[in-house]
Design a protein around this motif. Structure first.
Motif, PDB file in Angstrom:
ATOM      1  N   VAL A 123       3.238  -1.195   4.128  1.00  0.00           N
ATOM      2  CA  VAL A 123       2.793   0.188   3.899  1.00  0.00           C
ATOM      3  C   VAL A 123       3.993   1.101   3.681  1.00  0.00           C
ATOM      4  O   VAL A 123       4.924   1.116   4.482  1.00  0.00           O
ATOM      5  N   ASP A 124       3.987   1.832   2.595  1.00  0.00           N
ATOM      6  CA  ASP A 124       5.005   2.864   2.365  1.00  0.00           C
ATOM      7  C   ASP A 124       4.323   4.221   2.393  1.00  0.00           C
ATOM      8  O   ASP A 124       3.356   4.439   1.658  1.00  0.00           O
ATOM      9  N   VAL A 154       0.854  -1.189   0.000  1.00  0.00           N
ATOM     10  CA  VAL A 154       0.000   0.000   0.000  1.00  0.00           C
ATOM     11  C   VAL A 154       0.891   1.240   0.000  1.00  0.00           C
ATOM     12  O   VAL A 154       1.805   1.353   0.811  1.00  0.00           O
ATOM     13  N   LEU A 155       0.596   2.146  -0.911  1.00  0.00           N
ATOM     14  CA  LEU A 155       1.307   3.421  -0.933  1.00  0.00           C
ATOM     15  C   LEU A 155       0.384   4.497  -0.367  1.00  0.00           C
ATOM     16  O   LEU A 155      -0.737   4.676  -0.846  1.00  0.00           O
ATOM     17  N   LYS A 215      -1.607  -3.635 -11.668  1.00  0.00           N
ATOM     18  CA  LYS A 215      -1.262  -4.033 -10.294  1.00  0.00           C
ATOM     19  C   LYS A 215      -2.182  -3.333  -9.265  1.00  0.00           C
ATOM     20  O   LYS A 215      -2.585  -3.926  -8.268  1.00  0.00           O
ATOM     21  N   LEU A 216      -2.494  -2.058  -9.549  1.00  0.00           N
ATOM     22  CA  LEU A 216      -3.277  -1.277  -8.586  1.00  0.00           C
ATOM     23  C   LEU A 216      -4.725  -1.782  -8.556  1.00  0.00           C
ATOM     24  O   LEU A 216      -5.408  -1.768  -9.565  1.00  0.00           O
ATOM     25  N   LYS A 217      -5.149  -2.225  -7.363  1.00  0.00           N
ATOM     26  CA  LYS A 217      -6.495  -2.793  -7.287  1.00  0.00           C
ATOM     27  C   LYS A 217      -7.481  -1.873  -6.601  1.00  0.00           C
ATOM     28  O   LYS A 217      -8.672  -1.975  -6.780  1.00  0.00           O
ATOM     29  N   SER A 245       3.405   0.891 -10.098  1.00  0.00           N
ATOM     30  CA  SER A 245       3.242  -0.525 -10.466  1.00  0.00           C
ATOM     31  C   SER A 245       3.756  -1.468  -9.373  1.00  0.00           C
ATOM     32  O   SER A 245       3.647  -2.682  -9.501  1.00  0.00           O
ATOM     33  N   ASP A 246       4.298  -0.899  -8.284  1.00  0.00           N
ATOM     34  CA  ASP A 246       4.711  -1.743  -7.141  1.00  0.00           C
ATOM     35  C   ASP A 246       3.573  -1.930  -6.137  1.00  0.00           C
ATOM     36  O   ASP A 246       3.751  -2.618  -5.133  1.00  0.00           O
ATOM     37  N   TYR A 247       2.450  -1.244  -6.350  1.00  0.00           N
ATOM     38  CA  TYR A 247       1.467  -1.188  -5.268  1.00  0.00           C
ATOM     39  C   TYR A 247       0.093  -1.753  -5.647  1.00  0.00           C
ATOM     40  O   TYR A 247      -0.400  -1.534  -6.748  1.00  0.00           O
TER      41      TYR A 247
END
Ligand SMILES: NC(=O)C1=CN([C@@H]2O[C@H](COP(=O)(O)OP(=O)(O)OC[C@H]3O[C@@H](n4cnc5c(N)ncnc54)[C@H](O)[C@@H]3O)[C@@H](O)[C@H]2O)C=CC1
Ligand SMILES: O=C(O)C(=O)COP(=O)(O)O
Length: 749
Positions: free
Chosen positions: A226-227, A206-207, A266-268, A242-244
């Motif tokens: 979480v970032d 999660v960003l 990737k993002l849902k 695209s990492d989250y």
């Protein structure tokens, strides 16, 4: 100090600053806040000592009257504590007491925050845990406050806490207080990189791109990596997204189509920690199957309070007269204000914030009218507000307060034309969105005196930049401005953080969020009941589409639900979405979910019609069977033709919670859908099963299920075989070459 009645004491001690103690106690007239005690920095060591002795004394008393002692120590910097005493539980109303405890926790938190700010610290106090501690104990007093009672269920230990001696109790309720020095973007970046290193690969990522309350972060950290990375440019966000799996934003982050595209599927879920979702491209989110959720309720009161603050501050020239005094002047004649009482306030948008503003304005003695094309007249009447047309509102208002969302319809709805319809000298408050006003037109209206004053919290461009209309408004002498502070209270931000964290965590776990903005909301119990049927629906779609041959494309699909339920008792949206998923995913690279299923189907020209067929009797189950028919196509397996020669029909059922294929065309079969399926038509003759079994055995293919369906003895039979493994093309070819097999297909699930 008085200990013989209920007493609540909370305070904050700073080893290098002031010490402040707040006390509330119960007197015959009710709860009363006693004057706060301030202890100067030089006396601080003494204050510490006194307070510690006070706590010791409480512990020694072992009194059951003590509700809780919450003490927080932050090494070498400061200490905060909250003490609650309740010597006589029979006095007063328990709900009232309960609310007071909760208020105290909130007051205590703001005191802690402000003191921490003085000491140059950022402090995170776990208010939720505190509230739970308090509410858990209050449950014993059979508090009937629904909201708080529902929170009690979250708290497991508080009742145990009370039974322990105070001494150990004190330690068992130590709060999580963390201090970090105010974080510059660079600092947050470093923290986030560290957290990346210790990621749990099994959890979602999660960003959080804007400041979120700690209660919310705690919830998210339990279920995800979480970032927190703030102040990202749009390019930086696109590079990282695209990492989250999830992104949490407030109003400053613009979640554009580029962001959704850059996430590459990737993002849902995007969580908007607030109400307005005009900074999220909902169309792009829906197209790309990303769920958007918001936190619609937690900042309502804060926004309404800010609206009232701006209204009163504007009417009495609070901001300019304060600046004037700070520059050494004393200008009593210049800042004569206008009164609110008996004036007409037009509330534009009678939703959550608008109706709260209306309620508060009535308390100030104003006459309140409102324009909202969708508001219920009953609700307005209940608050004593008259609903009027847009033009009527403009013509009658002395003050106008804006509370509608920013949409294509409301964009620049306040423009030269509308200002011309206003009373000369009208005063305007905007805590909604800057772009609902044509800011150039407002500047003209202010210059001409049509608008006497404006109080603005929101701007078309945030933050305003030199040269733009937002900036010119901020500089205007008849405008007071705040930097989008409507939702910015400690309480609202804690609430919003909890609301959005729960919605995002739920969405990541596959729940359909109750605050979904771009997906149908399906109640949890309906989802639970339909789960095996939605699995069946997707599998039927997946199998049916594999039977299509030729290049005509799938355009028309008919779904028949056989059910004994009434139409209103069967919500088919989930089923339809999963059928679309099953039909489209095997033949494209699209990712389909409930959010985008209808959209993608429409984009591809796929029309899904739904029909209901009554089932006999009261089976209790929501569906007896589902059939999927693709119309107007050739089939590579002729036996699957339905009633028309150019159609393919498969039917399925749920048996003991497991999806089964129950019909292929007009042939009845019974095969569990938990692997791949071989379908073939054979001449009905003995010995076939052995032959097919040994060919599959040679290829190490395990048969999980087998079913034979025929129309008449001695005529063609349809055989459905379930296989755990994939079957090689060579084996399929060997099967096809068996003389009794007339046609055969291998379908992957
Ligand atoms: N300044 C701040 O920090 C905050 C700003 N807001 C803004 O306030 C807006 C309202 O928030 P809520 O009351 O919670 O939303 P809400 O959805 O409860 O209320 C919005 C109301 O506006 C009405 N509306 C829609 N189009 C309209 C039109 N053309 N004319 C008049 N009314 C119209 C709707 O029918 C609805 O009743 C949000 O969309 C957000 O933009 C909300 C919270 C904080
Ligand atoms: O909730 C809203 O709509 C707001 O405008 C609040 O914005 P914020 O979260 O404070 O950036």
């Amino acid at each position: 100090m008085i200990f013989d009645s209920r007493l609540i004491l909370y305070g904050l001690l700073l080893s290098n600053g002031a010490c402040q103690l707040h006390i509330k106690n119960y007197c015959p007239l009710g709860w009363e806040r006693r004057p706060s005690l301030f202890i100067s920095p030089v006396q601080c060591p003494l204050a510490l000592l006194v307070s510690l002795q006070f706590l010791e004394a409480l512990e020694e008393s072992q009194s059951e009257a003590i509700v809780s002692v919450i003490e927080v120590g932050v090494p070498a910097c400061c200490g905060v504590f909250l003490v609650m005493l309740d010597k006589n539980e029979t006095q007063g109303d328990s709900t009232e007491l309960h609310e007071l405890y909760c208020d105290s926790v909130k007051d205590f938190t703001s005191a802690a925050y402000s003191m921490a700010t003085i000491a140059g610290l950022t402090m995170a106090v776990n208010v939720k845990e505190m509230l739970q501690s308090v509410t858990g104990l209050r449950q014993q007093a059979q508090c009937n406050n629904q909201l708080l009672a529902s929170r009690v269920s979250l708290h497991k230990n508080s009742l145990e806490t009370r039974r322990q001696p105070v001494c150990s109790r004190r330690h068992s309720v130590v709060m999580n207080v963390t201090t970090t020095h105010s974080s510059s973007p660079a600092v947050t970046q470093t923290l986030s990189e560290q957290s990346n290193q210790s990621r749990n690969p099994d959890l979602a990522t999660v960003l959080v791109s804007e400041k979120l309350g700690d209660g919310g972060l705690d919830i998210l950290r339990k279920v995800s990596n979480v970032d927190c990375i703030y102040n990202l440019t749009n390019e930086e966000l696109c590079a990282k997204i695209s990492d989250y799996d999830a992104l949490i934003v407030r109003s400053a982050t613009k979640v554009t189509r580029k962001v959704f595209e850059a996430s590459k599927g990737k993002l849902k879920v995007v969580g908007r920690a607030g109400v307005g979702i005009d900074n999220v491209d909902l169309e792009a989110a829906t197209e790309l199957g990303c769920l958007v959720v918001n936190a619609p309720t937690a900042n309502t009161v804060a926004a309404a309070e800010h609206g009232i603050a701006l209204l009163t501050a504007m009417a009495r020239n609070v901001a300019p007269s304060d600046s004037s005094m700070k520059s050494g002047k004393w200008e009593r004649n210049k800042y004569v204000g206008v009164s609110l009482v008996d004036k007409t306030l037009a509330v534009m948008g009678f939703g959550k914030v608008g109706s709260e503003v209306a309620r508060k304005a009535k308390g100030l003695g104003m006459h309140v009218i409102s324009h909202d094309p969708y508001a219920s007249a009953d609700r307005a009447r209940a608050i004593g507000v008259e609903l009027v047309s847009f033009d009527d509102a403009l013509a009658r208002a002395d003050f106008i307060s804006l509370h509608m969302p920013l949409t294509p319809t409301t964009k620049k709805v306040f423009n030269d034309d509308t200002f011309r319809k206003c009373k000369k000298g009208v005063r305007l408050v905007n805590v909604a969105r800057g772009a609902v006003i044509d800011e150039e037109a407002l500047l003209r209206a202010l210059d001409s005196g049509i608008v006497a004053q404006a109080a603005l919290d929101v701007f078309a461009v945030e933050p305003p930049k030199g040269g733009d209309s937002s900036f010119a408004l901020v500089q205007h002498k008849n405008v007071i401005a705040t930097p989008h502070l409507g939702a910015s209270t400690v309480e609202a931000q804690e609430g919003v953080a909890l609301e959005i964290a729960e919605a995002v965590a739920g969405a990541l776990a596959g729940d359909l969020a109750a605050t979904a903005v771009n997906a149908p909301m399906v109640p949890a119990e309906v989802i639970a009941e339909l789960t095996p049927y939605v699995v069946l629906a997707e599998k039927l779609g997946r199998l049916t589409v594999q039977l299509v041959s030729g290049s005509a494309g799938v355009k028309q699909v008919k779904v028949v639900y056989k059910s004994s339920r009434d139409d209103g008792d069967l919500d088919t949206r989930l089923l339809r979405a999963r059928i679309s998923k099953g039909l489209i995913e095997p033949v494209s690279d699209a990712i389909i979910n409930l959010v985008n299923a209808d959209y993608v189907a429409k984009q591809r020209g796929l029309k899904i019609s739904e029909e209901r067929e009554p089932a006999d009797g009261e089976s209790g189950v929501p569906l007896e069977s589902v059939s999927v028919t693709i119309q107007d196509v050739e089939s590579k397996f002729a036996s699957a033709r339905g009633d028309h020669s150019r159609s393919i029909t498969l039917e399925g059922k749920v048996k003991d919670g497991v999806p089964h294929l129950s019909k292929v065309g007009n042939f009845s079969v019974d095969v569990s859908l938990d692997g791949n399926v071989i379908l073939y038509r054979q001449v009905d003759q003995p010995g076939m099963i052995g032959k097919v079994g040994s060919i599959l055995g040679e290829d190490n293919v395990n048969i999980s299920f087998m079913s034979v369906g025929r129309t008449l003895r001695g005529q063609a039979a349809i055989v459905a075989i379930g296989t755990d493994e994939d079957v090689s093309d060579a084996t399929i070819q060997k099967l096809k070459e068996l003389p009794a097999i007339e046609e055969l297909v291998f379908l992957r699930l």
